[in-house]
Design an enzyme around this catalytic site. Structure first.
Site, PDB file in Angstrom:
ATOM      1  N   THR A  18      11.971 -37.185  49.710  1.00 41.74           N
ATOM      2  CA  THR A  18      10.516 -36.017  49.148  1.00 41.74           C
ATOM      3  C   THR A  18       9.914 -36.315  48.437  1.00 41.74           C
ATOM      4  OG1 THR A  18      12.520 -35.653  47.595  1.00 41.74           O
ATOM      5  CG2 THR A  18      12.706 -34.359  49.254  1.00 41.74           C
ATOM      6  N   SER A 279      12.161 -38.736  37.722  1.00 41.78           N
ATOM      7  CA  SER A 279      11.896 -38.330  38.289  1.00 41.78           C
ATOM      8  C   SER A 279      10.808 -38.420  38.972  1.00 41.78           C
ATOM      9  CB  SER A 279      12.498 -37.153  38.367  1.00 41.78           C
ATOM     10  OG  SER A 279      10.969 -36.831  38.225  1.00 41.78           O
ATOM     11  N   LYS A 280      11.066 -37.855  40.059  1.00 44.34           N
ATOM     12  CA  LYS A 280       9.582 -38.587  41.188  1.00 44.34           C
ATOM     13  C   LYS A 280       8.601 -38.061  40.451  1.00 44.34           C
ATOM     14  CE  LYS A 280      12.606 -39.489  45.529  1.00 44.34           C
ATOM     15  NZ  LYS A 280      13.713 -37.997  46.648  1.00 44.34           N
ATOM     16  N   ARG A 281       8.975 -36.875  39.316  1.00 51.18           N
ATOM     17  CA  ARG A 281       7.307 -36.346  39.138  1.00 51.18           C
ATOM     18  C   ARG A 281       7.219 -36.328  37.919  1.00 51.18           C
ATOM     19  NH1 ARG A 281      10.374 -33.169  42.588  1.00 51.18           N
ATOM     20  NH2 ARG A 281       9.242 -33.143  44.126  1.00 51.18           N
TER      21      ARG A 281
END
Ligand code: GLU
Length: 526
Positions: A18, A279-281
């Site tokens: 994701t 995190s990915k963000r």
């Protein structure tokens, strides 16, 4: 020691595609890899792609390339065939990154295992351990609002828990939207066991009858991951401690299925310098450069620079550094190459509080690894960075000779081009301040001319001979220490700081030297 009791240790890395995986994700994967390798077991890669809406094309290839770059090879996992079947969703993926045959527990993509999940859910329905529920989203929102108003955590009201399976099936068969929920204990405690956290008691009244099959027919993580961990015979599940609060769900699911749970170890997450979980963000630090994701989960159009390809950290240094975030060998060792890490790794050394990602510490460690490289290996590692920086590499021998002069000082390979490019130019760019200080002063021109002449006639061209020649000329001009070297350095390199002067002169060679002195004489004072 808990992990040594099993004859075969099987661990897994189970990322969701994701977004673009970051350093924190790989740190946890590395722990799993080390545990498997230490015990001569197997390390699996499983792609948890049941959330089809959030799937990010390109993330799979990025993941595989990052794993390869770090040396996290897998014994079982995605193979060429399974990836080809999914190429529409994931985008093209270099088949060289994939084995031909992924292993006997495949497929290793959850989206290709849906039949198995349905079968497990069906079994739970039939044995009365799970039930269909038909609330609409609006109805659930209503329930949620009531909980909010009462300032209570939302728990589904279990309306359909005792509804007859037969009646429920009729509604399902007529096409009514539904989910399947697990019957959780309604009283007493749930006691979970974790390698790091020990036994924990959870009050059953705080637990929800959670969804094990979503309205879209896909299972959530809570079901899919447990089924796979069981089916793939995983012995140790290492995952981020953000999953700890869901642990009672997973524990009860194993019990409902009559399966023995693997050993769970909820490992502390990697925090950014601001103390927040990576995190990915948030503060994504990809291993290889990757498109950056905004807070909304959409790509911002920028690239986050990768540790290996953009910053120029060595994979072995990065692996060493990552292993030490949240784990310690129990003594004060820090520089631990992979083999040593593998031998020393144990879950006993994993702490319970989150480790901070400290870029400076990483750079320090990388510097140590860089210095340990042979000149050849150093040149090889540096070359792509020089190419990317557009350095003039036409004289390969010269570049190769110049590079090691700064090997001692740089901390990442991306700094290397700046250490040589001014030496490769035909005429350096002169720093005005240095020119004023050392060249535009009385006597400088005569001194440089004398140095140039003395060097020109040298027969033995070694740093030692060059040094003694320069010092002799310096003494003849009544100069001491810095007054000997600084004007020469500025004349030859344009600046006051740089690698060892006499080695630099030796490497540059007579011809280049003559050109540079020629240019410097134009700038110098009498
Ligand atoms: N797919 C989950 C994630 O990416 C995996 C967690 C786990 O390791 O079980 O967070």
């Amino acid at each position: 020691m808990s992990e040594a009791t099993k004859s075969t240790v099987r661990t897994r890395f189970a990322p969701s595609p994701t977004g673009f995986a970051h350093a924190g994700v790989f740190r946890t994967a590395l722990f799993s890899w080390l545990l498997a390798r230490k015990h001569g077991g197997q390390f699996l890669l499983r792609i948890e792609d049941t959330d089809q809406v959030r799937l990010v094309p390109g993330s799979l290839e990025h993941l595989l390339r990052s794993m390869k770059a770090l040396g996290l090879d897998y014994d079982e996992g995605p193979d060429q065939k399974s990836v080809a079947l999914l190429s529409e969703k994931y985008g093209a993926c270099d088949p060289n990154l994939l084995p031909e045959d992924g292993g006997k527990f495949g497929p290793y993509f959850q989206s290709q295992r849906l039949t198995r999940y349905s079968e497990v859910v069906e079994g739970l329905l039939e044995s009365g351990k799970a039930y269909f529920a038909f609330e609409t989203r609006e109805e659930l929102d209503q329930q949620r609002k009531i909980s909010d108003a009462l300032k209570r955590p939302f728990l589904y009201n279990r309306h359909y828990r005792e509804y007859s399976l037969e009646d429920a099936r009729k509604r399902v068969n007529s096409g009514e939207a539904h989910v399947v929920r697990l019957k959780m204990p309604t009283e007493g405690s749930i006691v979970t066991r974790d390698v790091l956290h020990g036994e924990q008691k959870w009050d059953a009244t705080t637990q929800d009858d959670f969804i094990i099959l979503k309205a879209d027919g896909f299972p959530p993580y809570h079901l899919a991951a447990m089924v796979d961990d069981h089916d793939m015979e995983i012995t140790h599940v290492l995952r981020g401690d953000e999953w700890l609060s869901s642990f009672p769900k997973h524990w009860c699911l194993f019990q409902a299925l009559g399966w023995e749970p693997p050993q769970f170890a909820h490992v502390p997450n990697v925090m950014g310098p601001d103390g927040k979980k990576l995190s990915k963000r948030h503060g994504a630090l990809p291993i290889l450069g990757a498109p950056e994701m905004g807070k909304d989960g959409l790509l911002t159009g920028n690239e986050s620079p990768g540790f290996l390809d953009d910053e120029g950290f060595l994979p072995e240094a990065l692996v060493n550094y990552l292993a030490l975030i949240g784990w310690s060998p129990g003594d004060d060792r820090e520089i631990m190459p992979l083999e040593e890490l593998t031998q020393a790794f144990s879950l006993d050394g994993v702490g319970r509080s989150g480790g901070i990602f400290d870029a400076e510490k990483l750079a320090w460690m990388n510097g140590k690894y860089l210095r340990a490289l042979t000149p050849d290996a150093y040149t090889k590692a540096t070359w792509p960075f020089l190419e990317k920086a557009g350095a003039d590499l036409s004289d390969r021998m010269l570049v190769q000779a110049l590079l090691p002069l700064e090997q001692e000082k740089i901390k990442k390979l991306s700094e290397a081009p700046a250490t040589v490019d001014y030496l490769l130019l035909d005429s350096p760019e002169y720093v005005e301040k240095s020119v004023q200080k050392y060249l535009k002063v009385p006597g400088a021109g005569a001194y440089l001319a004398a140095i140039a002449e003395a060097l020109e006639t040298l027969e033995t061209w070694t740093p030692e001979v060059i040094e003694s020649t320069c010092r002799t000329v310096g003494a003849a001009h009544d100069r001491d220490k810095g007054e000997v070297t600084h004007p020469i350095r500025v004349a030859l390199t344009g600046r006051e700081i740089g690698p060892s002067l006499f080695e630099t002169i030796a490497v540059l060679g007579k011809e280049r030297l003559a050109r540079r002195f020629g240019k410097a004489k134009e700038l110098a004072h009498g």
